[in-house]
Structure formats: structure tokens, C-alpha cells
Design a protein around this motif. Sequence first.
Motif, PDB file in Angstrom:
ATOM      1  N   ASP A 148       0.820  -1.206   0.000  1.00 34.20           N
ATOM      2  CA  ASP A 148       0.000   0.000   0.000  1.00 34.20           C
ATOM      3  C   ASP A 148       0.858   1.262   0.000  1.00 34.20           C
ATOM      4  O   ASP A 148       0.330   2.365   0.028  1.00 34.20           O
ATOM      5  CB  ASP A 148      -0.933   0.004   1.208  1.00 34.20           C
ATOM      6  N   ASP A 182       8.216  10.245   0.743  1.00 30.19           N
ATOM      7  CA  ASP A 182       7.031   9.936   1.549  1.00 30.19           C
ATOM      8  C   ASP A 182       6.573  11.200   2.256  1.00 30.19           C
ATOM      9  O   ASP A 182       7.311  11.780   3.059  1.00 30.19           O
ATOM     10  CB  ASP A 182       7.356   8.851   2.576  1.00 30.19           C
ATOM     11  N   PRO A 228       0.071  10.830   3.459  1.00 24.65           N
ATOM     12  CA  PRO A 228      -0.589   9.735   2.743  1.00 24.65           C
ATOM     13  C   PRO A 228      -0.049   9.507   1.336  1.00 24.65           C
ATOM     14  O   PRO A 228      -0.462   8.568   0.658  1.00 24.65           O
ATOM     15  CB  PRO A 228      -2.051  10.193   2.683  1.00 24.65           C
ATOM     16  N   ALA A 274      -2.711   6.918   0.151  1.00 24.85           N
ATOM     17  CA  ALA A 274      -3.387   6.172   1.208  1.00 24.85           C
ATOM     18  C   ALA A 274      -4.785   6.752   1.435  1.00 24.85           C
ATOM     19  O   ALA A 274      -4.935   7.949   1.695  1.00 24.85           O
ATOM     20  CB  ALA A 274      -2.575   6.234   2.496  1.00 24.85           C
ATOM     21  N   ASN A 278      -6.891   5.309   3.755  1.00 25.82           N
ATOM     22  CA  ASN A 278      -6.978   5.191   5.205  1.00 25.82           C
ATOM     23  C   ASN A 278      -5.815   4.324   5.653  1.00 25.82           C
ATOM     24  O   ASN A 278      -4.886   4.094   4.876  1.00 25.82           O
ATOM     25  CB  ASN A 278      -8.340   4.619   5.657  1.00 25.82           C
ATOM     26  N   ARG A 279      -5.832   3.817   6.861  1.00 24.21           N
ATOM     27  CA  ARG A 279      -4.682   3.065   7.363  1.00 24.21           C
ATOM     28  C   ARG A 279      -4.521   1.711   6.679  1.00 24.21           C
ATOM     29  O   ARG A 279      -3.471   1.088   6.779  1.00 24.21           O
ATOM     30  CB  ARG A 279      -4.781   2.869   8.861  1.00 24.21           C
ATOM     31  N   TYR A 280      -5.562   1.243   5.963  1.00 20.13           N
ATOM     32  CA  TYR A 280      -5.502  -0.076   5.354  1.00 20.13           C
ATOM     33  C   TYR A 280      -5.505  -0.077   3.827  1.00 20.13           C
ATOM     34  O   TYR A 280      -5.028  -1.027   3.210  1.00 20.13           O
ATOM     35  CB  TYR A 280      -6.682  -0.930   5.831  1.00 20.13           C
ATOM     36  N   GLN A 339      -3.458  -3.393   3.397  1.00 14.19           N
ATOM     37  CA  GLN A 339      -2.908  -4.136   4.518  1.00 14.19           C
ATOM     38  C   GLN A 339      -4.048  -4.984   5.075  1.00 14.19           C
ATOM     39  O   GLN A 339      -5.145  -4.474   5.302  1.00 14.19           O
ATOM     40  CB  GLN A 339      -2.399  -3.200   5.606  1.00 14.19           C
ATOM     41  N   PRO A 377      -5.964  -6.503   7.911  1.00 12.48           N
ATOM     42  CA  PRO A 377      -5.992  -6.242   9.355  1.00 12.48           C
ATOM     43  C   PRO A 377      -5.621  -7.467  10.184  1.00 12.48           C
ATOM     44  O   PRO A 377      -6.003  -8.598   9.865  1.00 12.48           O
ATOM     45  CB  PRO A 377      -7.447  -5.817   9.603  1.00 12.48           C
ATOM     46  N   THR A 382       0.161  -8.078   3.020  1.00 16.73           N
ATOM     47  CA  THR A 382      -0.492  -7.074   2.194  1.00 16.73           C
ATOM     48  C   THR A 382      -0.923  -7.716   0.884  1.00 16.73           C
ATOM     49  O   THR A 382      -0.348  -8.713   0.433  1.00 16.73           O
ATOM     50  CB  THR A 382       0.430  -5.870   1.904  1.00 16.73           C
ATOM     51  N   GLU A 420      -1.480  -0.623  19.507  1.00 13.14           N
ATOM     52  CA  GLU A 420      -0.986  -0.377  18.163  1.00 13.14           C
ATOM     53  C   GLU A 420       0.530  -0.596  18.104  1.00 13.14           C
ATOM     54  O   GLU A 420       1.216  -0.558  19.133  1.00 13.14           O
ATOM     55  CB  GLU A 420      -1.335   1.052  17.722  1.00 13.14           C
TER      56      GLU A 420
END
Length: 378
Positions: A30, A147, A150, A184, A186-188, A215, A217, A222, A340
Amino acid sequence: MLRIPGRALTLITATLALVAAGSLRSQPLDARTVNLEGTWIPDAHDLHFAFAHRFEIAGEDDGVGDILDDGKVVNYPTFALTYGISPRISAGTRYSTNSLIADRANEWQPFLKVVPLKDAAGVSVSLLGAYNTANESWDGEASAQLDRGPVTLIAAVRGFSSPLAREEEEDEAELAIGAGGSLALNRYLALNADYANMVTEDDAQIGWSAGLAAQIPYTPHTLAFYATNVSSGTLEGASVGIDDAVLWGFEFTIPFSGHRWGRLFDPDDETAAAPATAPAPDAALAGPSSAIVEVDIKDLKFDGAEIRVPIGSIVRWTNRDPLAHTATSIDGSWDSGLIEPGKSFERTFDRAGRFDYLCTPHPFMKAAVIVEGGEAGA
């Protein structure tokens, strides 16, 4: 019919058989694009396996609907194995079969990758040297990655001493460029796209890809789904497209924790299984102990199946994995909630007894805190 050579099948089977050995550092699909790896390398002593399958439908209509009639699914797989030699150096190989750009059906590409600049204000640079056995070509790539929140941007310059399947008697060096990015959501989830062009080959088709990466969860893996006109995952294959082709594909990553490999050569080493014990409290101090006992959560397990602590001790769990865990009492009396990656949770044990706990997302992860002594304040 797709045929995989015996040596390749052995490599693939052996690699997949090691999945259960553990697995934590995944290449973030991702945070990259389909045809540009960028500057990523595994952590030192970690092993990373990824497999990508790209498909097209061959039949009378050459459309997806033809799969229900006389259409045949033609597969173009690439398997990649990468080992982290040090924090800035990795080595590995890529194997692409059913290749459309090589002198032979199978491309092997052993490589060495160095990252001289790593995460400096979000900027990193890598250099990769490789050899393509099918085209007998020495290949190289210089990549730069930025980077910013996002957004991930990747650019690459590639050189080849003898690329592509040729009819010319003399080999000719070629140059390719590539660029792409990931956003990105969201986080996934993340969207990505890239472009590649063999700039010194006028007849070469521009390569492209676009897809969605995720990703998974509570796992170290991935997964990416995409469309592309590139059939091979080697440097040469990822630099040129196939005329009038749209291939649909996916890629899945399987990382392995490196420290376990060392145990293969020292199977009698049981130090990791030794129970942790808090330092003994100062006898001159009145009241219960206030010692802090550290428990690392790493490689899908708690460090120390059982720990023994004096009454009044604080146990601190720190998550060293790239996925969330919990420390949850089996009787439901206490729960850390999701811890986390990089975060910690503390609990004070103020009465004696045995306290069994587990990780809710990964219930096979079990351990216990054994508190020794009388009631606190008694």
C-alpha cells in the motif's frame, strides 16, 4: 499449458512451506506501485516472499465474458524472494515464467540492493544491480522515493546491457525510466499507479499499471489488485508493456521473521523461552514492590510464556510487531484494548495468583503472569 520447471517448483514449495515459521515484516504494497518497488528492503535477517499473478483471457472474443465459454485463462506469474543482509543491504531473486519479453520462457533475476540514503526527511535512495539469465543482460536501477503523509512518490532510472528478445546480431544497451505514486485512503487501503518507458527503444510499448492495495488487518500480509499491460516482474519486464493487452492481477506478500532462521543452526538455544522475572524489591522498602516488568510482543508471541513478579509489580506490554495486539485476561477481568505498533499498555498486579491472558485478534498467543506474595497492603 503453463509448465513450471522442477527447480522453480521446488523453490516455491519450500518457501510456502515456511509460512508457519512466522512472519512479520511485510513489504508495504500500500506504499508502492505495481511495477516500482521503490527503496524498500526487508529488515536485517528477515526473509520476504511475494508472488504476483497476472491474467488475460485468450479465446474467440478475447473478453472477460469468454471465460464462461471457450476462453482460456493465461497466467504470467512472478515470484520474488528477498533477504535482508543488513539494515541497508538486501539480496534475492525474481523468477518470472511464461515471459513475453525474453529469449526464453523463464526469467531468473538474481539481484543485490543497497540503500545509501534512508528516510532522510521522507526521502530515500536505492541502487540495485541484477542479472537477467534469459536475456543474458546485466541490469541496474536507481530509485528515489518521497514519503509525505498519505502520499508516496517513486521515480526510477533503469539500464540494461542486453534487454528484450532481439534478432539483431549485436546487443545494444538500453535505458528506461519509470514513475508512479501511491495515495493512502486510510490506514488499510491505498490507490496506486505507475508508468514505464524504454526510452531508447522506439518500438517498445509504454508500460502502465493502476490498482488498489491493502494491509490485511491483524496480519503481517499485504494484498494488491490491479490492471496492467506488463507481464513480467523483472526489471526488464516492468519497463515495457505488451501491445494491445490488459492483464488483471494480484500480488500477495509473505514475510518471515529473521531471528528464527538462526535457530535452525542452534536448536538447543532455549534462551528465548526462559521466563522473565522482575528484579527483587529492596528488603528495606516497606509495602509492595513497584518494579516494572517489560514484556515485548514480537513475532506473534509474548516474550516469556510465564513471568513471575512480586506483588505490586507493574507489567508493561510493548508491541514490537507491525500489527495490533491485545493483552486480555482469559477470565475477562482486564483488557488492554488494541495496542498499536510501537505502543505500550501497563497494568499493576496488586494481589497474588496466576493471571492467564491472550491476544484477542490472535488467540493462539497465550501467556501468564504469576504474582508471588500476600495481598497488597496486608
